[in-house]
Design an enzyme around this catalytic site. Structure first.
Site, PDB file in Angstrom:
ATOM      1  N   ASP A  67     -31.897 -18.518 -73.732  1.00  0.00           N
ATOM      2  CA  ASP A  67     -29.716 -18.563 -73.233  1.00  0.00           C
ATOM      3  C   ASP A  67     -30.117 -20.136 -72.125  1.00  0.00           C
ATOM      4  O   ASP A  67     -31.587 -20.186 -71.875  1.00  0.00           O
ATOM      5  CB  ASP A  67     -29.152 -17.810 -72.469  1.00  0.00           C
ATOM      6  CG  ASP A  67     -30.685 -16.779 -72.197  1.00  0.00           C
ATOM      7  OD1 ASP A  67     -31.577 -17.868 -71.418  1.00  0.00           O
ATOM      8  OD2 ASP A  67     -30.597 -15.690 -71.876  1.00  0.00           O
ATOM      9  N   ASN A 136     -27.138  -3.396 -68.263  1.00  0.00           N
ATOM     10  CA  ASN A 136     -25.796  -3.037 -68.625  1.00  0.00           C
ATOM     11  C   ASN A 136     -26.923  -3.366 -69.790  1.00  0.00           C
ATOM     12  O   ASN A 136     -25.240  -3.211 -70.852  1.00  0.00           O
ATOM     13  CB  ASN A 136     -24.960  -3.945 -68.222  1.00  0.00           C
ATOM     14  CG  ASN A 136     -25.196  -5.825 -68.393  1.00  0.00           C
ATOM     15  OD1 ASN A 136     -25.787  -5.927 -69.414  1.00  0.00           O
ATOM     16  ND2 ASN A 136     -24.194  -7.076 -68.216  1.00  0.00           N
ATOM     17  N   HIS A 138     -27.697  -6.112 -71.646  1.00  0.00           N
ATOM     18  CA  HIS A 138     -27.198  -6.679 -72.463  1.00  0.00           C
ATOM     19  C   HIS A 138     -28.537  -7.647 -72.524  1.00  0.00           C
ATOM     20  O   HIS A 138     -30.193  -7.121 -72.162  1.00  0.00           O
ATOM     21  CB  HIS A 138     -26.545  -8.247 -71.790  1.00  0.00           C
ATOM     22  CG  HIS A 138     -27.394  -8.896 -70.767  1.00  0.00           C
ATOM     23  ND1 HIS A 138     -26.925  -8.546 -68.848  1.00  0.00           N
ATOM     24  CD2 HIS A 138     -28.415  -9.638 -70.723  1.00  0.00           C
ATOM     25  CE1 HIS A 138     -27.729  -9.474 -68.433  1.00  0.00           C
ATOM     26  NE2 HIS A 138     -28.852  -9.930 -68.768  1.00  0.00           N
ATOM     27  N   GLU A 143     -23.520  -9.952 -73.094  1.00  0.00           N
ATOM     28  CA  GLU A 143     -23.105  -9.143 -72.851  1.00  0.00           C
ATOM     29  C   GLU A 143     -22.444  -7.788 -73.587  1.00  0.00           C
ATOM     30  O   GLU A 143     -21.617  -8.404 -74.356  1.00  0.00           O
ATOM     31  CB  GLU A 143     -21.854 -10.112 -71.195  1.00  0.00           C
ATOM     32  CG  GLU A 143     -22.780 -10.643 -70.986  1.00  0.00           C
ATOM     33  CD  GLU A 143     -22.838 -10.632 -69.319  1.00  0.00           C
ATOM     34  OE1 GLU A 143     -23.697  -8.863 -69.517  1.00  0.00           O
ATOM     35  OE2 GLU A 143     -23.292 -10.641 -68.892  1.00  0.00           O
TER      36      GLU A 143
HETATM   37  C1  GLP Z   1     -30.907 -12.710 -67.168  1.00  0.00           C
HETATM   38  C2  GLP Z   1     -31.304 -12.905 -68.385  1.00  0.00           C
HETATM   39  C3  GLP Z   1     -31.999 -12.064 -69.560  1.00  0.00           C
HETATM   40  C4  GLP Z   1     -32.469 -11.228 -68.516  1.00  0.00           C
HETATM   41  C5  GLP Z   1     -32.419 -11.235 -67.902  1.00  0.00           C
HETATM   42  C6  GLP Z   1     -33.176  -9.427 -67.218  1.00  0.00           C
HETATM   43  O1  GLP Z   1     -29.663 -12.332 -67.206  1.00  0.00           O
HETATM   44  N1  GLP Z   1     -30.384 -14.239 -69.068  1.00  0.00           N
HETATM   45  O2  GLP Z   1     -32.316 -12.961 -70.325  1.00  0.00           O
HETATM   46  O3  GLP Z   1     -33.827 -10.094 -69.715  1.00  0.00           O
HETATM   47  O4  GLP Z   1     -31.259 -11.948 -66.938  1.00  0.00           O
HETATM   48  O5  GLP Z   1     -33.785 -10.223 -65.977  1.00  0.00           O
HETATM   49  P1  GLP Z   1     -34.271  -9.669 -65.387  1.00  0.00           P
HETATM   50  O6  GLP Z   1     -36.273  -9.127 -65.779  1.00  0.00           O
HETATM   51  O7  GLP Z   1     -34.547 -10.264 -63.562  1.00  0.00           O
HETATM   52  O8  GLP Z   1     -34.284  -8.579 -64.521  1.00  0.00           O
END
Ligand code: GLP
Length: 250
Positions: A67, A136, A138, A143
């Site tokens: 992404d 959440n 995702h 989402e």
């Molecule tokens: C972002 C990314 C995801 C990632 C998520 C969790 O929203 N788009 O790919 O898995 O954050 O992030 P973190 O590892 O900082 O908790």
């Protein structure tokens, strides 16, 4: 589904990096699906160290990232292109032309999404898809919602995600409200999925992803339908699963 329970973040990162390195050794021209966020930083550090030691090489590897924030330039310090350069690509022997991330600046975002799906298909989808996990549930920026989206698409980020990612920006108002994300089609087309999670704030999402119903309200739950998923979590992230009696290694 195989679940590795590691003592802490460092051990989780070493285990995840070991699995990715094994894939690169097994298939030097493999396609790696890569993720951003705080969780994979340690995994990337381990991969950099292994590459520097000469344990393996990324020369023939292709990467596709999940992404990118809409409207952030590649050199913006919070763009996912910038993240990948600084946390991994600039420190390994990968060919920059083989690294792919959606273009957050594309004038026609829908056309960019279609281009990205075609590109991912043309390189044969990921041999190994690394995933982090939103609080959440995702994955990528898919989402919670009413349906699983198959294609790469533009998504409105939820307030929960904006709040969680605000820690990387000066303040929450700077977090982009939209992103381009790979959909479930390319994620599920990966030969193997490696989901990593650390910390108690991920415990409920991991539990729902593994033990809850398969529902777009918890996007990661779709992984229950994938034939080769490996989860690597630290003790805090897996606590709820373990309490529920789900078998884990370690
Ligand atoms: C972002 C990314 C995801 C990632 C998520 C969790 O929203 N788009 O790919 O898995 O954050 O992030 P973190 O590892 O900082 O908790």
């Amino acid at each position: 589904m195989r679940i590795y329970r590691e003592a802490d973040y460092g051990a989780m990162s070493r285990r995840a990096a070991g699995l990715i390195a094994a894939e690169v050794v097994r298939k030097p021209a493999c396609v790696l699906g890569l993720a951003t966020g705080g969780t994979p930083v340690g995994t990337y550090e381990e991969l950099i160290a292994g590459c520097r030691r000469g344990d393996f090489s990324f020369r023939e590897v292709h990467t596709v990232n999940l992404d990118e924030y809409k409207s952030l330039a590649p050199d913006h310090p919070q763009s996912y292109r910038y993240y990948m350069q600084t946390h991994l690509f600039d420190h390994i022997d990968i060919d920059p032309a083989n690294t792919h991330i959606p273009d957050g600046l594309a004038d026609d975002a829908r056309a960019e999404c279609a281009r990205y799906d075609a590109l991912t298909e043309s390189i044969g989808f990921a041999d190994l898809q690394l995933l982090g996990l939103g609080r959440n549930g995702h994955i990528g920026f898919n989402e919670p919602g009413d349906c699983f989206r198959k294609e790469t698409h533009v998504v409105d980020l939820t307030q929960s995600t904006i709040d969680a990612n605000a820690r990387f920006f000066a303040h929450a108002g700077e977090v982009p409200r939209q992103a381009l994300t790979m959909g479930m089609g390319c994620i599920m087309a990966a030969r193997r999925v490696l989901l990593i999670a650390s910390g108690e704030e991920k415990a409920e999402a991991i539990y729902q992803a593994v033990c809850g119903p398969v529902t777009p309200q918890c996007p990661a739950s779709i992984l229950q339908l994938h034939r080769d998923v490996v989860i690597v979590g630290d003790a805090a992230a897996l606590e709820k699963l373990v309490k529920a009696g789900v078998p884990v290694c370690g």
